[in-house]
Design a protein around this motif. Structure first.
Motif, PDB file in Angstrom:
ATOM      1  N   GLY A 178     -25.083  38.497 -41.358  1.00  0.00           N
ATOM      2  CA  GLY A 178     -25.694  37.435 -40.553  1.00  0.00           C
ATOM      3  C   GLY A 178     -27.064  37.830 -40.032  1.00  0.00           C
ATOM      4  N   LEU A 179     -27.734  36.852 -39.406  1.00  0.00           N
ATOM      5  CA  LEU A 179     -29.142  36.995 -39.013  1.00  0.00           C
ATOM      6  C   LEU A 179     -29.420  38.248 -38.170  1.00  0.00           C
ATOM      7  CD1 LEU A 179     -31.892  35.407 -39.038  1.00  0.00           C
ATOM      8  CD2 LEU A 179     -31.224  34.554 -36.792  1.00  0.00           C
ATOM      9  N   PHE A 180     -28.590  38.498 -37.162  1.00  0.00           N
ATOM     10  CA  PHE A 180     -28.908  39.591 -36.235  1.00  0.00           C
ATOM     11  C   PHE A 180     -28.682  40.964 -36.873  1.00  0.00           C
ATOM     12  CE2 PHE A 180     -28.087  35.938 -33.485  1.00  0.00           C
ATOM     13  CZ  PHE A 180     -29.284  35.907 -32.797  1.00  0.00           C
ATOM     14  N   LEU A 181     -27.601  41.067 -37.660  1.00  0.00           N
ATOM     15  CA  LEU A 181     -27.329  42.382 -38.270  1.00  0.00           C
ATOM     16  C   LEU A 181     -28.209  42.650 -39.475  1.00  0.00           C
ATOM     17  CD1 LEU A 181     -23.501  42.616 -38.054  1.00  0.00           C
ATOM     18  CD2 LEU A 181     -25.046  44.507 -37.612  1.00  0.00           C
ATOM     19  N   ASP A 182     -28.424  41.630 -40.268  1.00  0.00           N
ATOM     20  CA  ASP A 182     -29.162  41.833 -41.516  1.00  0.00           C
ATOM     21  C   ASP A 182     -30.667  41.903 -41.265  1.00  0.00           C
ATOM     22  OD1 ASP A 182     -29.478  42.042 -44.307  1.00  0.00           O
ATOM     23  OD2 ASP A 182     -29.912  39.905 -44.457  1.00  0.00           O
ATOM     24  N   MET A 183     -31.163  41.027 -40.401  1.00  0.00           N
ATOM     25  CA  MET A 183     -32.622  40.940 -40.220  1.00  0.00           C
ATOM     26  C   MET A 183     -33.149  41.678 -39.004  1.00  0.00           C
ATOM     27  SD  MET A 183     -34.421  37.540 -41.324  1.00  0.00           S
ATOM     28  CE  MET A 183     -35.898  38.442 -40.939  1.00  0.00           C
ATOM     29  N   ALA A 184     -32.439  41.490 -37.856  1.00  0.00           N
ATOM     30  CA  ALA A 184     -32.998  42.039 -36.611  1.00  0.00           C
ATOM     31  C   ALA A 184     -32.735  43.535 -36.473  1.00  0.00           C
ATOM     32  CB  ALA A 184     -32.436  41.284 -35.403  1.00  0.00           C
ATOM     33  N   ILE A 185     -31.959  44.119 -37.395  1.00  0.00           N
ATOM     34  CA  ILE A 185     -31.532  45.510 -37.212  1.00  0.00           C
ATOM     35  C   ILE A 185     -32.716  46.474 -37.067  1.00  0.00           C
ATOM     36  CG2 ILE A 185     -31.277  46.044 -39.690  1.00  0.00           C
ATOM     37  CD1 ILE A 185     -28.428  47.142 -37.814  1.00  0.00           C
ATOM     38  N   MET A 226     -31.587  38.201 -26.023  1.00  0.00           N
ATOM     39  CA  MET A 226     -32.193  38.890 -24.887  1.00  0.00           C
ATOM     40  C   MET A 226     -31.244  40.019 -24.479  1.00  0.00           C
ATOM     41  SD  MET A 226     -33.565  37.364 -21.324  1.00  0.00           S
ATOM     42  CE  MET A 226     -35.023  36.671 -22.013  1.00  0.00           C
ATOM     43  N   VAL A 227     -31.802  41.223 -24.434  1.00  0.00           N
ATOM     44  CA  VAL A 227     -30.952  42.397 -24.211  1.00  0.00           C
ATOM     45  C   VAL A 227     -31.416  43.141 -22.962  1.00  0.00           C
ATOM     46  CG1 VAL A 227     -30.160  44.591 -25.198  1.00  0.00           C
ATOM     47  CG2 VAL A 227     -30.620  42.648 -26.714  1.00  0.00           C
ATOM     48  N   ARG A 228     -30.420  43.518 -22.121  1.00  0.00           N
ATOM     49  CA  ARG A 228     -30.752  44.422 -21.026  1.00  0.00           C
ATOM     50  C   ARG A 228     -30.421  45.840 -21.484  1.00  0.00           C
ATOM     51  NH1 ARG A 228     -30.877  43.427 -15.631  1.00  0.00           N
ATOM     52  NH2 ARG A 228     -29.412  41.717 -15.745  1.00  0.00           N
ATOM     53  N   PHE A 229     -31.411  46.711 -21.425  1.00  0.00           N
ATOM     54  CA  PHE A 229     -31.209  48.114 -21.785  1.00  0.00           C
ATOM     55  C   PHE A 229     -31.016  48.945 -20.525  1.00  0.00           C
ATOM     56  CE2 PHE A 229     -33.121  46.438 -25.604  1.00  0.00           C
ATOM     57  CZ  PHE A 229     -32.601  47.214 -26.631  1.00  0.00           C
ATOM     58  N   SER A 230     -30.545  50.174 -20.708  1.00  0.00           N
ATOM     59  CA  SER A 230     -30.378  51.064 -19.565  1.00  0.00           C
ATOM     60  C   SER A 230     -31.711  51.211 -18.830  1.00  0.00           C
ATOM     61  CB  SER A 230     -29.864  52.430 -20.039  1.00  0.00           C
ATOM     62  OG  SER A 230     -30.655  52.916 -21.104  1.00  0.00           O
ATOM     63  N   GLY A 231     -31.643  51.451 -17.526  1.00  0.00           N
ATOM     64  CA  GLY A 231     -32.867  51.556 -16.723  1.00  0.00           C
ATOM     65  C   GLY A 231     -33.504  50.192 -16.509  1.00  0.00           C
ATOM     66  N   ASN A 232     -32.718  49.119 -16.713  1.00  0.00           N
ATOM     67  CA  ASN A 232     -33.187  47.735 -16.549  1.00  0.00           C
ATOM     68  C   ASN A 232     -34.374  47.402 -17.459  1.00  0.00           C
ATOM     69  OD1 ASN A 232     -32.827  45.203 -15.457  1.00  0.00           O
ATOM     70  ND2 ASN A 232     -34.219  45.563 -13.741  1.00  0.00           N
ATOM     71  N   ARG A 233     -34.443  48.063 -18.626  1.00  0.00           N
ATOM     72  CA  ARG A 233     -35.469  47.726 -19.614  1.00  0.00           C
ATOM     73  C   ARG A 233     -35.061  46.424 -20.315  1.00  0.00           C
ATOM     74  NH1 ARG A 233     -37.427  51.445 -16.953  1.00  0.00           N
ATOM     75  NH2 ARG A 233     -38.217  53.374 -17.811  1.00  0.00           N
ATOM     76  N   ILE A 234     -36.067  45.716 -20.846  1.00  0.00           N
ATOM     77  CA  ILE A 234     -35.803  44.376 -21.396  1.00  0.00           C
ATOM     78  C   ILE A 234     -36.160  44.323 -22.883  1.00  0.00           C
ATOM     79  CG2 ILE A 234     -36.468  41.919 -21.228  1.00  0.00           C
ATOM     80  CD1 ILE A 234     -37.500  42.728 -18.320  1.00  0.00           C
ATOM     81  N   GLY A 235     -35.297  43.685 -23.676  1.00  0.00           N
ATOM     82  CA  GLY A 235     -35.603  43.458 -25.085  1.00  0.00           C
ATOM     83  C   GLY A 235     -35.489  41.980 -25.415  1.00  0.00           C
ATOM     84  N   ILE A 236     -36.492  41.446 -26.105  1.00  0.00           N
ATOM     85  CA  ILE A 236     -36.441  40.039 -26.546  1.00  0.00           C
ATOM     86  C   ILE A 236     -36.642  40.050 -28.059  1.00  0.00           C
ATOM     87  CG2 ILE A 236     -37.549  37.770 -26.409  1.00  0.00           C
ATOM     88  CD1 ILE A 236     -38.613  38.739 -23.612  1.00  0.00           C
ATOM     89  N   PHE A 237     -35.662  39.533 -28.770  1.00  0.00           N
ATOM     90  CA  PHE A 237     -35.684  39.620 -30.236  1.00  0.00           C
ATOM     91  C   PHE A 237     -35.620  38.221 -30.833  1.00  0.00           C
ATOM     92  CE2 PHE A 237     -33.718  43.310 -28.363  1.00  0.00           C
ATOM     93  CZ  PHE A 237     -34.403  44.348 -28.955  1.00  0.00           C
ATOM     94  N   VAL A 238     -36.598  37.897 -31.662  1.00  0.00           N
ATOM     95  CA  VAL A 238     -36.598  36.605 -32.354  1.00  0.00           C
ATOM     96  C   VAL A 238     -36.473  36.897 -33.836  1.00  0.00           C
ATOM     97  CG1 VAL A 238     -37.935  34.527 -32.867  1.00  0.00           C
ATOM     98  CG2 VAL A 238     -38.076  35.558 -30.590  1.00  0.00           C
ATOM     99  N   ALA A 239     -35.494  36.278 -34.479  1.00  0.00           N
ATOM    100  CA  ALA A 239     -35.321  36.480 -35.923  1.00  0.00           C
ATOM    101  C   ALA A 239     -35.218  35.114 -36.586  1.00  0.00           C
ATOM    102  CB  ALA A 239     -34.060  37.293 -36.197  1.00  0.00           C
ATOM    103  N   TYR A 327     -23.885  43.802 -33.757  1.00  0.00           N
ATOM    104  CA  TYR A 327     -22.593  43.119 -33.624  1.00  0.00           C
ATOM    105  C   TYR A 327     -22.448  42.425 -32.275  1.00  0.00           C
ATOM    106  CZ  TYR A 327     -20.152  43.323 -37.900  1.00  0.00           C
ATOM    107  OH  TYR A 327     -19.786  43.033 -39.174  1.00  0.00           O
ATOM    108  N   ALA A 328     -22.972  43.043 -31.234  1.00  0.00           N
ATOM    109  CA  ALA A 328     -22.908  42.405 -29.911  1.00  0.00           C
ATOM    110  C   ALA A 328     -23.740  41.111 -29.912  1.00  0.00           C
ATOM    111  CB  ALA A 328     -23.400  43.378 -28.841  1.00  0.00           C
ATOM    112  N   CYS A 329     -24.904  41.142 -30.582  1.00  0.00           N
ATOM    113  CA  CYS A 329     -25.741  39.929 -30.702  1.00  0.00           C
ATOM    114  C   CYS A 329     -24.962  38.842 -31.450  1.00  0.00           C
ATOM    115  CB  CYS A 329     -27.028  40.207 -31.476  1.00  0.00           C
ATOM    116  SG  CYS A 329     -28.190  41.301 -30.677  1.00  0.00           S
ATOM    117  N   LYS A 330     -24.329  39.258 -32.541  1.00  0.00           N
ATOM    118  CA  LYS A 330     -23.569  38.311 -33.376  1.00  0.00           C
ATOM    119  C   LYS A 330     -22.431  37.681 -32.556  1.00  0.00           C
ATOM    120  CE  LYS A 330     -20.643  38.793 -37.522  1.00  0.00           C
ATOM    121  NZ  LYS A 330     -20.727  37.511 -38.178  1.00  0.00           N
TER     122      LYS A 330
END
Ligand code: NAI
Length: 343
Positions: A178-185, A226-239, A327-330
């Motif tokens: 799927g999109l998140f595993l195949d493309m956003a990896i 939209m992902v929260r990383f440790s240390g309250n870092r932010i990730g925004i992923f568009v695929a 997988y968590a995104c999926k």
């Protein structure tokens, strides 16, 4: 040592495998491509004749019996990776595998165990962006503190609309993750690499817009996480798989003292045409064109690691953790819920 050449065999001679084979046969120093393997015999013959490769196989297990070989390059479809990696390591070879480690998290974890059983072997995963000159330069700048503390990463991974039909044809018969595993990896890996942080929770959404077939496949044509990383870092992923202007890979890292952007305009080269539509720059058409240098550099690094008896900086754990986040995104996309990423 100066004249020593590592003897390599490759499995998979499709879009990606052909490119790797060409690099290994013609461009990577201290490397000799002596065996090629594909279930399509015509591909094997063509490549053998073109580059004078002595051994050709339709069967992977048979290639592993060739004791002249020292290393195996895996560029077969993703569903075969974990088994082929395991077999090659057990047979005593160094291994380079295209991403992903496997189609399921359990497969990726099996590979991690297999790699840890063979600490004397080099194992490398094809996260080629880390070897792209621009991405590597950005990493050096972040590590030397040029943008302060990196706090947010924004990634675009967009495939050209022109490839939509062939992708849908492929996806009807093959599970790609799927999109998140195949493309956003690749982006998920870059986020961990640049932020030096691990994902904690994710919310992902997406849909089918130009082509309803994606919904029928339970996949998304365009999606965002939209992902929260440790240390309250932010990730925004568009695929996405429907990018009208071509292949658009863009990354932004915002730090406390500055921002880095890579590939904001995915331009093909330095040429600009001025005409009735304006001042126009052509865009890259696909991954082979955009990451040509990275594919060569990662192969060189793999061969050098073998010759110099050292390990590449991208390791099997990077493959497992990016798969876990994929997988968590999926799961979030499928359930509509915020998902905690468990490690
Ligand atoms: P492809 O479908 O074009 O080629 C697959 C090749 O493997 C073909 O030569 C096919 O005959 C062969 N093959 C299939 N089953 C086999 C088996 N059981 N034993 C031996 N050979 C077998 O696929 P593509 O697009 O080249 O993708 C291959 C891998 O590369 C995938 O895992 C994909 O995720 C990865 N990839 C990585 C990219 C990157 O930028 N790092 C970009 C594109 C693909």
């Amino acid at each position: 040592m100066a004249n020593k050449k590592v003897k390599v065999g490759i499995v998979g001679l499709g879009r990606q495998g052909y490119q790797h084979a060409e690099n290994l046969a013609l461009r990577v120093p201290n490397c000799e491509l002596i065996a090629v393997c594909s279930v399509v015999e015509k591909e094997v013959k063509e490549v053998q004749e073109k580059w004078g490769i002595p051994y050709g196989y339709a069967d992977y297990d048979e290639m592993l019996e060739n004791r002249e070989l020292e290393a195996i390059f895996i560029a077969s479809p993703s569903g075969f990776h974990y088994e082929q990696i395991e077999k090659a390591l057990e047979a005593g070879f160094h291994v380079f595998s295209e991403k992903p480690l496997g189609l399921y998290l359990e497969e990726a974890e099996k590979v991690e165990k297999a790699v840890s059983r063979h600490p004397d072997k080099v194992f490398m995963l094809g996260f080629m962006r880390r070897y792209d000159r621009s991405y590597a330069d950005a990493k050096r700048m972040i590590d030397s503190g040029e943008i302060g503390e990196p706090v947010l990463i924004r990634c675009y991974g967009l495939d050209p609309a022109g490839k939509l039909d062939s992708f849908l044809k492929f996806a009807r018969d093959n599970y790609s993750g799927g999109l998140f595993l195949d493309m956003a990896i690749h982006d998920l890996d870059l986020a961990r690499w640049y932020l030096q942080a691990e994902p904690e929770e994710v919310w992902a959404i997406g849909g089918s817009y130009a082509r309803p077939e994606f919904a029928e496949l339970g996949d998304a044509e365009t999606g965002a996480a939209m992902v929260r990383f440790s240390g309250n870092r932010i990730g925004i992923f568009v695929a996405g798989r429907n990018c009208a202007h071509g292949y658009h890979i863009e990354t932004e890292i915002i730090g406390t003292n500055g921002t880095l952007r890579i590939g904001t305009v995915p331009e093909r080269n330095q040429v600009m045409i001025f005409n009735e539509t304006g001042a126009v720059k052509k865009c890259t058409g696909g991954f082979l064109e955009r990451f040509e240098q990275s594919y060569l550099s990662e192969a060189e690094e793999f061969i050098n690691c073998i010759l110099e008896n050292r390990k590449p900086s991208v390791n099997v754990r990077d493959g497992v953790e990016s798969t876990r986040l994929g997988y968590a995104c999926k799961k979030s996309f499928e359930t509509g819920k915020l998902v905690r990423v468990k490690s």
